[in-house]
Scaffold this active site. Structure first.
Site, PDB file in Angstrom:
ATOM      1  N   ARG A 147       0.843  -1.214   0.000  1.00  0.00           N
ATOM      2  CA  ARG A 147       0.000   0.000   0.000  1.00  0.00           C
ATOM      3  C   ARG A 147       0.876   1.262   0.000  1.00  0.00           C
ATOM      4  O   ARG A 147       0.466   2.315  -0.465  1.00  0.00           O
ATOM      5  CB  ARG A 147      -0.974  -0.014   1.191  1.00  0.00           C
ATOM      6  CG  ARG A 147      -1.821   1.241   1.282  1.00  0.00           C
ATOM      7  CD  ARG A 147      -3.114   1.043   2.099  1.00  0.00           C
ATOM      8  NE  ARG A 147      -2.902   0.301   3.322  1.00  0.00           N
ATOM      9  CZ  ARG A 147      -2.391   0.814   4.441  1.00  0.00           C
ATOM     10  NH1 ARG A 147      -2.051   2.078   4.517  1.00  0.00           N
ATOM     11  NH2 ARG A 147      -2.220   0.051   5.511  1.00  0.00           N
TER      12      ARG A 147
ATOM     13  N   TYR B  79     -15.774  14.215 -16.176  1.00  0.00           N
ATOM     14  CA  TYR B  79     -16.137  12.797 -16.116  1.00  0.00           C
ATOM     15  C   TYR B  79     -17.188  12.644 -14.998  1.00  0.00           C
ATOM     16  O   TYR B  79     -17.089  13.310 -13.959  1.00  0.00           O
ATOM     17  CB  TYR B  79     -14.873  11.997 -15.816  1.00  0.00           C
ATOM     18  CG  TYR B  79     -15.090  10.518 -15.800  1.00  0.00           C
ATOM     19  CD1 TYR B  79     -15.276   9.821 -16.987  1.00  0.00           C
ATOM     20  CD2 TYR B  79     -15.101   9.819 -14.608  1.00  0.00           C
ATOM     21  CE1 TYR B  79     -15.477   8.452 -16.976  1.00  0.00           C
ATOM     22  CE2 TYR B  79     -15.296   8.449 -14.591  1.00  0.00           C
ATOM     23  CZ  TYR B  79     -15.490   7.772 -15.773  1.00  0.00           C
ATOM     24  OH  TYR B  79     -15.687   6.426 -15.759  1.00  0.00           O
TER      25      TYR B  79
ATOM     26  N   ASP C 202      -7.060  16.758 -15.622  1.00  0.00           N
ATOM     27  CA  ASP C 202      -7.319  15.373 -16.016  1.00  0.00           C
ATOM     28  C   ASP C 202      -6.965  15.280 -17.500  1.00  0.00           C
ATOM     29  O   ASP C 202      -7.653  15.847 -18.349  1.00  0.00           O
ATOM     30  CB  ASP C 202      -8.791  15.027 -15.761  1.00  0.00           C
ATOM     31  CG  ASP C 202      -9.124  13.574 -16.088  1.00  0.00           C
ATOM     32  OD1 ASP C 202      -8.381  12.956 -16.886  1.00  0.00           O
ATOM     33  OD2 ASP C 202     -10.127  13.057 -15.564  1.00  0.00           O
TER      34      ASP C 202
ATOM     35  N   LYS D 281      -7.307   3.797 -19.664  1.00  0.00           N
ATOM     36  CA  LYS D 281      -7.593   4.167 -21.046  1.00  0.00           C
ATOM     37  C   LYS D 281      -6.326   3.974 -21.902  1.00  0.00           C
ATOM     38  O   LYS D 281      -5.879   2.864 -22.042  1.00  0.00           O
ATOM     39  CB  LYS D 281      -8.149   5.588 -21.077  1.00  0.00           C
ATOM     40  CG  LYS D 281      -9.235   5.857 -19.992  1.00  0.00           C
ATOM     41  CD  LYS D 281     -10.526   5.091 -20.207  1.00  0.00           C
ATOM     42  CE  LYS D 281     -11.478   5.115 -19.021  1.00  0.00           C
ATOM     43  NZ  LYS D 281     -11.834   6.404 -18.488  1.00  0.00           N
TER      44      LYS D 281
HETATM   45  C1  LIG Z   1     -12.416   6.867 -17.269  1.00  0.00           C
HETATM   46  C2  LIG Z   1     -12.141   8.248 -16.808  1.00  0.00           C
HETATM   47  C3  LIG Z   1     -11.954   8.541 -15.451  1.00  0.00           C
HETATM   48  C4  LIG Z   1     -12.101   7.488 -14.377  1.00  0.00           C
HETATM   49  O1  LIG Z   1     -11.133   6.502 -14.498  1.00  0.00           O
HETATM   50  P1  LIG Z   1     -11.321   4.998 -13.921  1.00  0.00           P
HETATM   51  O2  LIG Z   1     -10.043   4.355 -14.278  1.00  0.00           O
HETATM   52  O3  LIG Z   1     -12.522   4.426 -14.601  1.00  0.00           O
HETATM   53  O4  LIG Z   1     -11.538   5.157 -12.451  1.00  0.00           O
HETATM   54  C5  LIG Z   1     -11.669   9.840 -15.094  1.00  0.00           C
HETATM   55  N1  LIG Z   1     -11.590  10.812 -16.006  1.00  0.00           N
HETATM   56  C6  LIG Z   1     -11.770  10.581 -17.316  1.00  0.00           C
HETATM   57  C7  LIG Z   1     -11.683  11.720 -18.286  1.00  0.00           C
HETATM   58  C8  LIG Z   1     -12.063   9.296 -17.765  1.00  0.00           C
HETATM   59  O5  LIG Z   1     -12.270   9.066 -19.066  1.00  0.00           O
END
Ligand SMILES: *Cc1c(COP(=O)(O)O)cnc(C)c1O
Length: 395
Positions: free
Chosen positions: A58, A111, A183, A208
């Site tokens: 962790r 998101y 982000d 992603k």
């Molecule tokens: C998918 C996504 C998230 C969240 O990510 P997870 O890995 O599903 O927790 C946050 N911001 C954006 C722009 C995303 O596309």
């Protein structure tokens, strides 16, 4: 480490940006929750060194260190911290930086789970939030108060891929002593590097592009050492830990990031241009199209425009529903930025709770589709979408 005056290219960093002390080219997976100390003084050192990678998973893990070293260099930051999901990265970074009495400026479009953090979670703990239209730099500046601690940005953002002017807002934030988070998920570090534009903290859903194969959920926070230690401390409390196996898969995915994203950029731009003149398509939103209202900004802050295209099919909910059901190559699934093309009927996500009228009122067009373009051959994707579009129309 990367020398600032002699930087390696991104493609090389993906392969050589991590350093291991093992003999194998591919690192072993340290599938261990805890690590043995040689003696009492070594144990004391492990227990008291922040971000030690061989104490307790962790707190850190050797595979995490290798992945983080690459990601920090891609984004141009001192350090990076891995989490078990993109939302783990976002919530950990935000909760590490704000306290009751603070104010946050964020975007009206984020998101969905990020919006929930700002709309529902933070207010419960005495943090006030102002949500501002991201395309309006003046409105973001005007939302700043004496107690504003943080500005949260996301660009491009769903659903119609609006952009935020990162360097303009980074300048305003710096003048006011406010931290910024961006982000960068929809762009990827191949196409956009917010820290080079002045943003303090860059977060990603590594689920992603970075992982890139639709097999893991992961997140990353990139920032300077001081913020990194502060955020790590909150991370050990919130516990959004990435498993060593998933960190290893993320490392494997990263090796091919630049080739994947370059091909995805090419495919998506070609498909967006093709859709834009298709008779059964009403409108297309893609930052790479000259018709995108912020195309000039896109060219200024992005070097490629990514996988995600939003478009409206001729017709209503029914025709669009028919269309997505008829598509064969692109998989009908959420997520983005991976090797497979994926697509979703945006309004269908809300169909359980709203009728067509209510969706219109909430600005969710019933004929809206979001597609993440993958690595299939562009002509196969076009042929498949064309067939599905023709079948979608009333006979
Ligand atoms: C998918 C996504 C998230 C969240 O990510 P997870 O890995 O599903 O927790 C946050 N911001 C954006 C722009 C995303 O596309």
């Amino acid at each position: 480490m990367r020398e600032p005056n002699n930087p390696l290219h991104l493609d090389t960093l993906l392969l050589h940006g991590d350093v291991g002390d093992d003999v194998s080219i591919v690192p072993p997976i340290y599938y261990s929750a805890t690590f043995r100390a040689e003696d009492a003084s070594a144990f004391a050192e492990m227990a008291n060194t922040p971000r030690h990678s061989r104490y307790y998973t962790r707190y850190g893990n050797p595979v995490h260190d290798r992945v983080a070293a690459i990601l920090a260099q891609l984004e141009g930051t001192d350090t990076a911290l891995l989490t078990g999901a993109g939302m783990g990265a976002i919530s950990t970074a935000v909760l590490a930086l704000v306290s009751a009495g603070d104010h946050v400026v964020a975007q009206t479009r984020h998101y969905m789970s990020t919006t929930k953090l700002f709309d529902e979670v933070l207010p419960r703990f005495g943090v006030t939030v102002t949500l501002v239209e991201q395309t309006n730099v003046e409105a973001i500046a005007a939302a700043i108060q004496d107690n504003t601690r943080l500005i949260m940005l996301e660009t491009p953002a769903n659903p119609t891929l609006q952009l935020t002017d990162l360097s303009a807002i980074a300048d305003i934030a710096k003048q006011n002593g406010i931290l910024t988070i961006a982000d960068n998920t929809l762009a990827s570090p191949v196409n956009q590097q917010p820290h080079h534009l002045g943003i303090d903290i860059v977060v990603h859903s590594a689920t992603k592009y970075l992982g890139g194969h639709h097999d893991i959920t992961a997140g990353v926070i990139c920032c300077n050492h001081e913020l990194g230690e502060k955020i790590w401390s909150m991370h050990t409390t919130l516990g959004s830990v990435l498993s060593p196996m998933d960190a290893w898969l993320l490392l494997r995915g990263l090796r091919t990031l630049s080739v994947r994203v370059e091909r995805i950029n090419q495919n998506a731009l070609a498909l967006a241009n093709w859709l834009a003149v298709h008779p059964l398509i009403e409108s297309v939103y893609y930052p790479g199209l000259t018709s995108h209202p912020q195309h000039e900004l896109a060219k200024r802050q992005m070097s490629g425009f990514g996988a995600v295209i939003a478009f409206a099919v001729k017709g209503g909910y029914q025709e669009t529903s028919q269309f997505v059901s008829n598509v064969k190559l692109a998989t009908h699934a959420v997520s983005l930025g991976g090797v497979d093309s994926l697509l979703v009927h945006t309004a269908a996500m809300w169909s359980g709770t709203m009728n067509e009228e209510q969706m219109k009122a909430a600005n969710i067009p019933p004929n809206f589709v979001r597609m993440s373009v993958g690595l299939e051959h562009i002509q196969d994707l076009q042929a498949d979408l064309d067939r599905a579009l023709r079948l979608s129309q009333p006979q």
